[in-house]
Motif scaffolding. Structure first.
Motif, PDB file in Angstrom:
ATOM      1  N   LEU A  61     -36.258 -12.538-157.576  1.00 46.89           N
ATOM      2  CA  LEU A  61     -36.237 -10.887-157.354  1.00 46.89           C
ATOM      3  C   LEU A  61     -35.203 -10.289-158.621  1.00 46.89           C
ATOM      4  CD1 LEU A  61     -34.722 -12.427-153.858  1.00 46.89           C
ATOM      5  CD2 LEU A  61     -36.846 -11.625-153.756  1.00 46.89           C
ATOM      6  N   ARG A  62     -35.511  -9.127-158.033  1.00 43.85           N
ATOM      7  CA  ARG A  62     -35.322  -8.120-158.908  1.00 43.85           C
ATOM      8  C   ARG A  62     -34.219  -7.807-158.156  1.00 43.85           C
ATOM      9  NH1 ARG A  62     -38.312  -5.055-162.954  1.00 43.85           N
ATOM     10  NH2 ARG A  62     -38.102  -6.981-163.781  1.00 43.85           N
ATOM     11  N   PHE A  63     -33.300  -6.607-157.778  1.00 42.97           N
ATOM     12  CA  PHE A  63     -31.914  -5.912-157.357  1.00 42.97           C
ATOM     13  C   PHE A  63     -31.557  -4.666-158.405  1.00 42.97           C
ATOM     14  CE2 PHE A  63     -30.939  -9.988-156.696  1.00 42.97           C
ATOM     15  CZ  PHE A  63     -31.101 -10.560-155.732  1.00 42.97           C
ATOM     16  N   THR A  64     -31.620  -3.896-157.681  1.00 45.17           N
ATOM     17  CA  THR A  64     -31.594  -2.374-157.382  1.00 45.17           C
ATOM     18  C   THR A  64     -30.081  -2.452-158.256  1.00 45.17           C
ATOM     19  OG1 THR A  64     -31.905  -1.457-155.878  1.00 45.17           O
ATOM     20  CG2 THR A  64     -30.916  -0.220-156.636  1.00 45.17           C
ATOM     21  N   GLY A  65     -30.121  -2.209-159.609  1.00 46.41           N
ATOM     22  CA  GLY A  65     -29.034  -1.488-160.385  1.00 46.41           C
ATOM     23  C   GLY A  65     -29.275  -2.834-161.271  1.00 46.41           C
ATOM     24  N   VAL A  66     -29.549  -3.671-161.169  1.00 48.79           N
ATOM     25  CA  VAL A  66     -29.194  -5.380-162.208  1.00 48.79           C
ATOM     26  C   VAL A  66     -30.991  -4.782-162.484  1.00 48.79           C
ATOM     27  CG1 VAL A  66     -29.275  -7.546-162.639  1.00 48.79           C
ATOM     28  CG2 VAL A  66     -28.076  -6.456-160.442  1.00 48.79           C
ATOM     29  N   ALA A  67     -30.568  -4.143-164.427  1.00 48.98           N
ATOM     30  CA  ALA A  67     -31.287  -3.755-165.418  1.00 48.98           C
ATOM     31  C   ALA A  67     -31.786  -4.680-166.252  1.00 48.98           C
ATOM     32  CB  ALA A  67     -31.631  -2.246-165.192  1.00 48.98           C
ATOM     33  N   ASP A  68     -30.824  -5.668-166.558  1.00 56.10           N
ATOM     34  CA  ASP A  68     -30.920  -6.500-167.935  1.00 56.10           C
ATOM     35  C   ASP A  68     -30.885  -7.837-167.259  1.00 56.10           C
ATOM     36  OD1 ASP A  68     -28.451  -6.566-168.441  1.00 56.10           O
ATOM     37  OD2 ASP A  68     -28.042  -5.333-169.432  1.00 56.10           O
ATOM     38  N   ARG A  69     -31.011  -8.805-168.789  1.00 59.08           N
ATOM     39  CA  ARG A  69     -29.971  -9.814-168.224  1.00 59.08           C
ATOM     40  C   ARG A  69     -28.791 -10.244-167.715  1.00 59.08           C
ATOM     41  NH1 ARG A  69     -33.043 -14.579-169.397  1.00 59.08           N
ATOM     42  NH2 ARG A  69     -32.468 -16.451-169.777  1.00 59.08           N
ATOM     43  N   THR A  70     -27.693  -9.700-168.953  1.00 57.45           N
ATOM     44  CA  THR A  70     -26.863  -9.686-169.079  1.00 57.45           C
ATOM     45  C   THR A  70     -25.990  -9.603-168.122  1.00 57.45           C
ATOM     46  OG1 THR A  70     -26.533  -9.767-171.502  1.00 57.45           O
ATOM     47  CG2 THR A  70     -24.699  -9.054-169.896  1.00 57.45           C
ATOM     48  N   ALA A  71     -26.689  -8.403-167.198  1.00 56.94           N
ATOM     49  CA  ALA A  71     -26.338  -7.641-165.816  1.00 56.94           C
ATOM     50  C   ALA A  71     -26.572  -9.431-164.589  1.00 56.94           C
ATOM     51  CB  ALA A  71     -26.937  -6.910-165.222  1.00 56.94           C
ATOM     52  N   ALA A  72     -27.644  -9.493-165.094  1.00 55.90           N
ATOM     53  CA  ALA A  72     -28.249 -10.505-163.810  1.00 55.90           C
ATOM     54  C   ALA A  72     -27.833 -12.236-164.123  1.00 55.90           C
ATOM     55  CB  ALA A  72     -30.002 -10.887-164.676  1.00 55.90           C
ATOM     56  N   GLU A  73     -27.426 -12.867-165.556  1.00 54.51           N
ATOM     57  CA  GLU A  73     -26.603 -13.928-164.560  1.00 54.51           C
ATOM     58  C   GLU A  73     -25.746 -13.524-164.383  1.00 54.51           C
ATOM     59  OE1 GLU A  73     -26.926 -16.826-166.330  1.00 54.51           O
ATOM     60  OE2 GLU A  73     -29.258 -16.263-166.945  1.00 54.51           O
ATOM     61  N   ALA A  74     -24.497 -12.998-164.486  1.00 52.28           N
ATOM     62  CA  ALA A  74     -23.065 -12.199-164.117  1.00 52.28           C
ATOM     63  C   ALA A  74     -23.262 -12.649-162.189  1.00 52.28           C
ATOM     64  CB  ALA A  74     -22.979 -10.918-164.065  1.00 52.28           C
ATOM     65  N   LEU A  75     -24.174 -12.752-161.513  1.00 51.69           N
ATOM     66  CA  LEU A  75     -24.783 -12.941-160.669  1.00 51.69           C
ATOM     67  C   LEU A  75     -25.066 -14.493-160.163  1.00 51.69           C
ATOM     68  CD1 LEU A  75     -27.208 -10.108-159.342  1.00 51.69           C
ATOM     69  CD2 LEU A  75     -25.004  -9.711-159.123  1.00 51.69           C
ATOM     70  N   ARG A  76     -25.670 -15.469-161.050  1.00 48.57           N
ATOM     71  CA  ARG A  76     -25.873 -16.606-160.689  1.00 48.57           C
ATOM     72  C   ARG A  76     -24.501 -17.483-159.783  1.00 48.57           C
ATOM     73  NH1 ARG A  76     -27.430 -20.321-165.570  1.00 48.57           N
ATOM     74  NH2 ARG A  76     -28.390 -22.481-164.100  1.00 48.57           N
ATOM     75  N   GLY A  77     -25.365 -17.926-159.210  1.00 48.12           N
ATOM     76  CA  GLY A  77     -24.199 -18.972-158.398  1.00 48.12           C
ATOM     77  C   GLY A  77     -24.197 -17.948-156.618  1.00 48.12           C
ATOM     78  N   THR A  78     -23.870 -16.900-156.486  1.00 50.55           N
ATOM     79  CA  THR A  78     -23.615 -15.879-155.662  1.00 50.55           C
ATOM     80  C   THR A  78     -25.020 -16.325-154.708  1.00 50.55           C
ATOM     81  OG1 THR A  78     -23.096 -14.501-156.888  1.00 50.55           O
ATOM     82  CG2 THR A  78     -23.428 -13.476-154.555  1.00 50.55           C
ATOM     83  N   LEU A  79     -23.945 -16.337-153.087  1.00 50.27           N
ATOM     84  CA  LEU A  79     -24.949 -16.177-152.341  1.00 50.27           C
ATOM     85  C   LEU A  79     -25.519 -14.805-151.532  1.00 50.27           C
ATOM     86  CD1 LEU A  79     -22.889 -19.414-149.991  1.00 50.27           C
ATOM     87  CD2 LEU A  79     -24.612 -19.421-151.844  1.00 50.27           C
ATOM     88  N   LEU A  80     -26.523 -15.173-150.817  1.00 49.82           N
ATOM     89  CA  LEU A  80     -27.072 -13.777-150.414  1.00 49.82           C
ATOM     90  C   LEU A  80     -26.904 -14.098-149.176  1.00 49.82           C
ATOM     91  CD1 LEU A  80     -30.345 -13.377-152.962  1.00 49.82           C
ATOM     92  CD2 LEU A  80     -28.398 -12.091-152.722  1.00 49.82           C
ATOM     93  N   ILE A  81     -26.461 -12.826-148.336  1.00 50.58           N
ATOM     94  CA  ILE A  81     -26.665 -13.325-146.647  1.00 50.58           C
ATOM     95  C   ILE A  81     -27.003 -12.372-146.118  1.00 50.58           C
ATOM     96  CG2 ILE A  81     -24.826 -13.268-145.314  1.00 50.58           C
ATOM     97  CD1 ILE A  81     -22.870 -14.679-147.132  1.00 50.58           C
ATOM     98  N   ALA A  82     -27.919 -12.131-144.882  1.00 50.22           N
ATOM     99  CA  ALA A  82     -29.037 -11.306-144.052  1.00 50.22           C
ATOM    100  C   ALA A  82     -28.131 -11.392-142.325  1.00 50.22           C
ATOM    101  CB  ALA A  82     -30.275 -11.887-143.822  1.00 50.22           C
ATOM    102  N   GLU A  83     -27.933 -10.495-142.131  1.00 48.65           N
ATOM    103  CA  GLU A  83     -27.485  -9.822-141.050  1.00 48.65           C
ATOM    104  C   GLU A  83     -28.683 -10.482-139.672  1.00 48.65           C
ATOM    105  OE1 GLU A  83     -24.473  -9.169-138.804  1.00 48.65           O
ATOM    106  OE2 GLU A  83     -23.933  -8.802-141.064  1.00 48.65           O
ATOM    107  N   VAL A  84     -28.317 -10.805-139.158  1.00 50.87           N
ATOM    108  CA  VAL A  84     -29.591 -11.972-137.721  1.00 50.87           C
ATOM    109  C   VAL A  84     -28.570 -11.226-137.153  1.00 50.87           C
ATOM    110  CG1 VAL A  84     -30.726 -13.367-137.412  1.00 50.87           C
ATOM    111  CG2 VAL A  84     -30.203 -13.126-139.317  1.00 50.87           C
ATOM    112  N   ASP A  85     -29.383 -10.981-135.453  1.00 56.45           N
ATOM    113  CA  ASP A  85     -28.999 -10.634-134.296  1.00 56.45           C
ATOM    114  C   ASP A  85     -29.204 -11.586-134.078  1.00 56.45           C
ATOM    115  OD1 ASP A  85     -29.500 -10.503-131.341  1.00 56.45           O
ATOM    116  OD2 ASP A  85     -31.018  -9.323-131.750  1.00 56.45           O
ATOM    117  N   PRO A  86     -27.446 -12.005-133.442  1.00 56.76           N
ATOM    118  CA  PRO A  86     -27.348 -13.984-132.904  1.00 56.76           C
ATOM    119  C   PRO A  86     -28.352 -14.530-131.600  1.00 56.76           C
ATOM    120  CG  PRO A  86     -25.349 -11.791-132.019  1.00 56.76           C
ATOM    121  CD  PRO A  86     -26.760 -11.893-133.086  1.00 56.76           C
ATOM    122  N   GLU A  87     -29.496 -12.931-131.133  1.00 63.11           N
ATOM    123  CA  GLU A  87     -30.307 -13.672-129.947  1.00 63.11           C
ATOM    124  C   GLU A  87     -31.641 -14.039-131.032  1.00 63.11           C
ATOM    125  OE1 GLU A  87     -29.381 -13.913-126.537  1.00 63.11           O
ATOM    126  OE2 GLU A  87     -27.385 -13.672-127.044  1.00 63.11           O
TER     127      GLU A  87
END
Length: 186
Positions: A61-87
């Motif tokens: 994946l590539r994220f908006t605003g993350v343009a290089d390897r250094t910025a990408a490495e800073a995100l390592r280990g981050t959990l990605l969380i989606a909002e889901v309708d409980p139903e």
């Protein structure tokens, strides 16, 4: 309701792409371009997916605003969380979201109470139900149909058919022929 859908791994290349460990059965729905995801730690996000592709069996994946390897490495280990309708429920009737399983009562096929599902552990090869027993201890139950033949959301229970030793060490010893029974002799 929030659902952890992925964990960010290491950077790939020099243009800000990242590997992700997918934790959802519906990555095309949750991890597509344009998806806005909350993060843990919250100070990192939210993150918007700009592009996604599969490379050598891994989702990149590539994220908006993350343009290089250094910025990408800073995100390592981050959990990605989606909002889901409980139903909302998965399309496949044999699949469940974590929030549907948490707090279900767990009983064996003969009706013996085991405990309550406290957490779901997503491992590379199978998921585990972490069941909190009445005495406060935890037991890990492989979430496979042979061991968990029934999930009844209406009754709020999971029925398990544990192999010998899964719930009781003594059972495992007897099954292996290591029980404390003495041999009779003449």
């Amino acid at each position: 309701m929030q659902l952890v859908v992925a964990r960010i791994g290491r950077a790939h290349g020099i243009k800000g792409e990242l590997t992700v460990e997918v934790r959802t059965d519906e990555p095309e729905l949750r991890l597509g371009p344009g998806a806005v995801l909350a993060t843990e730690p919250a100070s990192v996000g939210p993150l918007t997916i700009e592009t996604g592709r599969v490379h050598s069996g891994r989702l990149l994946l590539r994220f908006t605003g993350v343009a290089d390897r250094t910025a990408a490495e800073a995100l390592r280990g981050t959990l990605l969380i989606a909002e889901v309708d409980p139903e909302e429920t998965p399309e496949d009737p044999e699949e469940f979201y974590d929030h549907q399983l948490i707090d279900l009562d767990v009983v064996t096929v003969d009706g013996t109470e085991v405990g309550r599902i406290a957490e779901i552990s997503h491992l590379p090869y199978q998921d585990l139900l972490i069941v909190r027993r009445p005495d406060g201890s935890d037991v890990m139950i492989p979430f496979v149909s042979e061991v968990v033949p029934e999930i009844d959301l209406e009754e709020q229970r999971a029925v398990i058919d544990p192999p010998p030793g899964l719930l009781d060490e003594t059972e495992a010893e007897v099954a292996r022929g290591e029980g404390g029974a003495e041999r009779g002799g003449a």
